[in-house]
Every structure is written in C-alpha cells, then in structure tokens.
Design an enzyme around this catalytic site. Structure first.
Site, mmCIF file in Angstrom:
data_model
loop_
_atom_site.group_PDB
_atom_site.id
_atom_site.type_symbol
_atom_site.label_atom_id
_atom_site.label_comp_id
_atom_site.label_asym_id
_atom_site.label_seq_id
_atom_site.Cartn_x
_atom_site.Cartn_y
_atom_site.Cartn_z
ATOM 1 N N CYS A 83 35.273 34.894 37.364
ATOM 2 C CA CYS A 83 36.054 34.967 38.603
ATOM 3 C C CYS A 83 36.737 33.652 38.944
ATOM 4 O O CYS A 83 37.504 33.589 39.902
ATOM 5 C CB CYS A 83 35.171 35.421 39.762
ATOM 6 S SG CYS A 83 34.540 37.086 39.504
ATOM 7 N N HIS A 333 40.013 40.741 45.975
ATOM 8 C CA HIS A 333 39.466 39.919 44.888
ATOM 9 C C HIS A 333 39.834 40.517 43.522
ATOM 10 O O HIS A 333 39.002 41.105 42.840
ATOM 11 C CB HIS A 333 37.947 39.839 45.072
ATOM 12 C CG HIS A 333 37.239 38.950 44.092
ATOM 13 N ND1 HIS A 333 37.835 37.876 43.466
ATOM 14 C CD2 HIS A 333 35.957 38.984 43.633
ATOM 15 C CE1 HIS A 333 36.952 37.298 42.649
ATOM 16 N NE2 HIS A 333 35.821 37.946 42.731
#
Lengths: 385, 385
Positions: A83, A333
C-alpha cells in the site's frame, strides 16, 4: 544533491469505475499533471502499483504506461511496496532528480481493483503480509489490524466509540473533495450502527478500496524560472523505514517503530519539529492506524492518539489536521495509488486550493504512506516557498 | 552527483531448487554480497523481482527481505520491469547513492519460479507484453520472439543454422561457471536436433527459466579508503529507455530502438565508443535477441549480428565477448534476478575472477538487461579503476 520541486498534479475521482481501464485511469491523471505542470514531455515515468499482476493480468507498467501517455522511449519503471507503492514511486522520483540523472519525472500511482472478485482482492491485499507466518494462518489485513486495535484498547483502556471521531472527520472533509469516493458525512450514530467486519473494526473504521490514479511532476528546483506561475512546492524531506513484515515479531505491536524512525529522519532532514507540521496526510487505512501514526510521528504520547481526535484537533481547524481531503477512509484507498493521492492533496493544501477544508496559513505539510501492517513507512515533507 | 562503486557481489547456483524458498535464495545471495563487501549493515535493500505475486503469493518483497536478512528498519523497495527488474533495482540503487540520500545499498534480484505449474509461468511471463493487444490474441513470449526472428531471417536472408553459434558460445562458457544452470557444451548437431518450440525458435535458441538470486553492494566512491582490498569497480554509465509495449507498434520490429537509445546514452555518459567495450553481458533470452542487441548497441551493422557469432567474435577471445558466464541461454534466466546475475558477472570479469572464460586485459564492461520484447532497456557500463 539537487533540490526537487513538485510543479504539477493530477487525479481522477475514485470509484468503482467499470467503464475505465487501468491505462485509461493512469493516462487521465498523468496528462492532467503534465498539463498542470505546463510540460509536453518528461524524461521518465515512475509508476506505483501494487496488484496489476493479479487484478489486471498486466505487469511491466512502466513501459506499458509510458507508451500509452505518449512518453515512448522515456525511462520508466514500476515500484511495489504494497500500500506504500505510490510513495515508493515518489521517493524514487525525488532521488532520481536529486541525483542529476534525470531532469523531469512523472510520478504516478494507479490501481484498478474492482474488476476482480472481492475474495481475490482480499487475498491480493494479504500478500503484503507474510505468506508463511500470517497468510497461511488465515489472517486477512483487516483481521491483523483488528488484533492490533483490540490490544491497543486493552492496553490503554479506550472504548470502541472513542475511535469514531477519526471517521467522522474524514467523511466530513471528503464531502468537499470532488475526487473522493464518498461524499456523505457520518455521525456517531452511523458509526455505532455500522456492520462489524473483524471485531472491533467495523465498516466505518475501514477504508474502502477503489479504482483510481493520481500523479505529480517533479523537476530540479534550479530549473524553475524566477517567477513561476504557481507557488513553488519544494520537497524538504524524503525518508523510508521498514519494520518486521509480521506484526507478531514486534516488541510492541501497538507501537509503529518504523513510523517513529521515518518521521524522526524526516524532521531532521527538514530541520523541523512535529509542531512545525501544519497539515499531515497520514495512512488511515483503519482508524487504529490513524491513532498509532499520530503517536509514533510525535503528535501524541503513546496511547493518547484518540484524544486528539476527540478534542477536535485533527480537523482542518485543529492543531494537527489529518485526512483533510477525506483520507483513506472517505477519499478512498486504491492501494498503489493512495500515496500519490496523499501527495497531490498536500500540494493542494500548500497551493491554498482546498476551499472548505483549507488549513489556514499553511506552508509546511507532511505525507506518510504505509505498506503492510506498519512494515514499510515512507514520509515526505513539502514546503511552499 | 556522487560517483558510485560496486564493492560486493553474491550469487547462488541457478536451478530447479525445490528445497529452497524465495527468502532462502534471496538471503543467501545477499549475505554473500555483504560478506564480500565486508559490511555488516546497509542503509537500504533494493529488490528486483517480476513474479512473486503470482508464483509465490508474496508481494512487498522490500520489507519482507530486509527483515529476513537482518536489515530491519532499513529503507527497502521492490522494482518491477518484467525481465529487466534486476537492472531496474540496480539503476535505482545507483541513483539513490548518487543523490546523497543513502550511503549504502544492497541490490538484489530474486525469482522463485519452478514451484508453479509451467502454464502459469508462461502466462505470468506474458504479462510483460500488452494484455489487450498481445496476450488476448494468444501470443506467448516465445511466440512473439519467433515472429521477430522469422521476419529478421526473411529480411536479411539468414538461415536457421546461422544462429547456432550464439547458443554454442553460451553453453561453452557456462561449463566454467559454477553458478550456471547448465554445464553441458553443445554442438551444431545438438542445435539442429533440438525440438521446435515456436518456429523458428527451438529449445536451444531459448533461455531456460529457473530459481535464483544475485546481489551487489553499492556505496559512494568517495567513501572508499585509499587502498581497498579489492579492485574498485565504478559505475560509469546508467541509462534506461522504453519502446512501445507491443512489437507490432514499432516502425521496424527487427530494430531494437530502445537498445539504440539506451546504449548511445550510456556511451555518452561514459565518454566511450562501442569499440572501448571489452565485454558485453547482453540479454540473450532468445538467440535472435543476442543478434538484435549487438546491432542496436553498435557492434554490428543492421542485419549483420549473426556474422559476429559465425566469425567467433563473441567468444571470450573475440572482439566483443558476450555471455561469458553462460548468458541467459546457459547460465539461466530466473527473470527478475537475471539483471543482477549480469552485473555480478561483469564485476567478476573486471576483477579477473573468470578462469577459463576470462577476457584478457579487461577494464570496461557493459551490461544490458531487457524487459518485455525490447520494450524496456537498462544499460550499465562498469570500469575497474
């Protein structure tokens, strides 16, 4: 070492974008950033992406996207750090410009996640954890974070409701961000009624995935003219630190050691203290991560992160505004793209382009992107000159 | 811009290494390189890898491997540029050291391919091509290269047997490389009898996949003492160029335009001509790629690459020795690791450690790693001071 400036930004609205391809998204954000920078050509294309291998059956995104956006023959690469892939690309772009090897870099984060079944995405996300010691035990990413949050509540005596302010702030700010996935403010009642995902993490503690792309253009500061059209945004710190890949290997699972290292190095590089940071785009993938990041970055004592939120100090008018454009929680996200959304948003703050969620008199902003459960931390500090 | 030196190298023997894990391989090569460098600690771990997502269900290899080799808290990332992932990591390491951001970098290429079914690996390799315009038409990587080789033979009038010398040289050299996958010399007769894979590419035109890892340690040249124990190896050029991701989009599919650009930039950076290059580790994934690379890098006129091989000029005693440790063809091609094997091998040449395949009086070597069908080219020139 040459100093580096951000001269252009671009982003697309995050969502479940069935009608858009991976390259469509990447191309839109890239060309917006280049247009914003006033450049028709760049030397290099640095792409942050986590899961195109599994989600899109396409790798080699450097050459693939450089070709698509018309930058054929440029230098191009893909960076993967789960991420934190977006910030990884940005940091590499900063080092490339600083080294003197390149005169301009388009840095791009892109992720096209929603074409795959959710179970496959959950599995892909979990490849950021240790396959042998975490995945094989059946742990998903939300489950890992739930264990950390349970431990944290046990250690410091917080109740579940004490975390609601993180999500309420994020959603309130996202209302004013046209690129955010969600535009609905939420209340404490909404938070209390949200379905449980992995106790104690409910749906309003967890950030949503999504399709998205965000980009920035970097050049050496010395190449800018004396009177640029836009405020000049300089990168005054770029640091990275890792921690154990497995959460259970850490001395204290509720302390993000790598955040502490990366943040301290960033303050040192910039010659600043935490109190000098006026806006902080942190990695609120889960509300517990927002609390832990505030603590390890020096904005709250250990165990006191939620108090900052409860006291209203994380809003755009507070002492340390976070998630000012919605954060991971409400802006969304799209994993490998997130780090670049964060960069773009801090640039928007420094350019005073944030309308209702503009932080007043802001000149210095910090951005922190996290890969894995706190196992890779990349921090940047940007300053308007 | 600081100058960069390679002070340590390490590698493992390539093979079908059932008893070794991804981290085991990476750890072995890394610790050998650090031992060779005489360092117990490095600032950063840069990992080149193409397919751990699909082949090992493990991503986030930067933090994952930094942790494994005891470099917890260091800066760590993964770089992906298909089969040029290894050189991508190396180039990024060079820029990071040159920028002044880092004082030491362990650069590592690793691939663990043989645990997956061959069909899955063939598919994964093809994700380096364009999923929409090549994969969806059923093209594999060997099929793409076969089309290029057919066209080349048609254009320039070469016969199939004219390519045998590339494979014969590679296998002859690999006999003396303990880290190579194959140690059997081959004859023209062997080549003629080899099974066809995709006409005209037969089994002895194609490089074998494999499990492997190779690593190098980089530091600023200025940090070396006045009398280092080992010959000092300096990076005197680092360049990269991309081309269209799809072969059919190129003006001339038999000319590697990005090789031409990357090589010319490398000669310019180093202040050298092709005639100054004394050893050239090129990307002979298929024999046709060896011919095309020699031409586009300026060692042969267009269409004349095979003549160099037929004339014996590519052997360790020839004008432009290639595949001196076996090349991709016989040392093996663990895709994301290959670029780092090439670097390690040129360092071995410059240190005069190559025994029977040592090039005489060598001081300057070039390394070229290719991702996709000529769509990403990364070139380095190394020099012994």
């Amino acid at each position: 070492m040459r100093e580096v400036a951000v001269i252009g930004i671009g982003q697309v609205k995050i969502g479940e974008l069935w009608e858009q391809s991976l390259r469509g998204l990447a191309g839109d954000a890239s060309l917006l950033a280049m247009q914003d920078a006033g450049l028709a050509h760049v030397d290099s294309v640095f792409v942050g992406n986590m899961m195109s291998s599994s989600a899109n059956h396409q790798q080699h995104l450097g050459a693939y996207l450089a070709d698509w956006i018309g930058m054929r023959h440029s230098d191009a690469l893909r960076f993967e750090a789960a991420c934190s892939s977006g910030a990884a690309a940005f940091r590499s772009g900063v080092m490339a410009i600083a080294s003197g090897q390149l005169e301009s870099a388009l840095v791009l984060g892109v992720e096209k996640m929603t074409d795959s079944p959710g179970s496959e995405i959950t599995f892909s996300l979990a490849t950021a954890a240790d396959a042998d010691w975490e995945l094989d035990q059946g742990l998903s990413f939300v489950a890992l974070n739930a264990l950390v949050m349970q431990r944290y509540m046990h250690e410091y005596g917080w109740k579940k409701d004490d975390f609601a302010s993180f999500s309420i702030n994020a959603h309130a700010n996202a209302v004013h961000n046209p690129y955010a996935r969600f535009h609905e403010p939420i209340t404490l009642k909404d938070y209390q009624r949200a379905g449980m995902v992995a106790d104690p993490i409910n749906l309003l503690d967890a950030s949503p995935i999504g399709d998205g792309a965000a980009a920035a253009v970097l050049v050496p500061l010395e190449n800018l003219g004396k009177k640029p059209a836009r405020p000049t945004i300089k990168v005054i710190a770029s640091t990275a630190a890792t921690d154990t890949i497995s959460v259970h290997d850490r001395e204290k699972p509720t302390w993000l050691k790598a955040v502490e290292i990366s943040s301290k190095q960033a303050y040192q590089q910039a010659g600043l203290q935490p109190t000098d940071i006026q806006v902080f785009e942190l990695h609120d993938a889960f509300s517990i991560m927002a609390a832990l990041s505030l603590e390890a970055s020096g904005f709250a004592q250990p165990g006191k992160g939620p108090q900052l939120a409860l006291d209203g100090q994380i809003t755009p008018k507070g002492k340390i505004p976070i998630a000012t454009r919605g954060g991971l929680k409400a802006r969304g996200h799209p994993v490998g793209a997130t780090g670049m959304y964060q960069i773009v948003e801090v640039v928007q703050q420094l350019r005073v382009e944030c309308g209702e969620t503009q932080v007043e008199n802001v000149r210095v902003g910090m951005v922190q992107n996290i890969g894995g459960s706190g196992s890779n931390i990349i921090t940047h500090i940007l300053q308007r000159l």
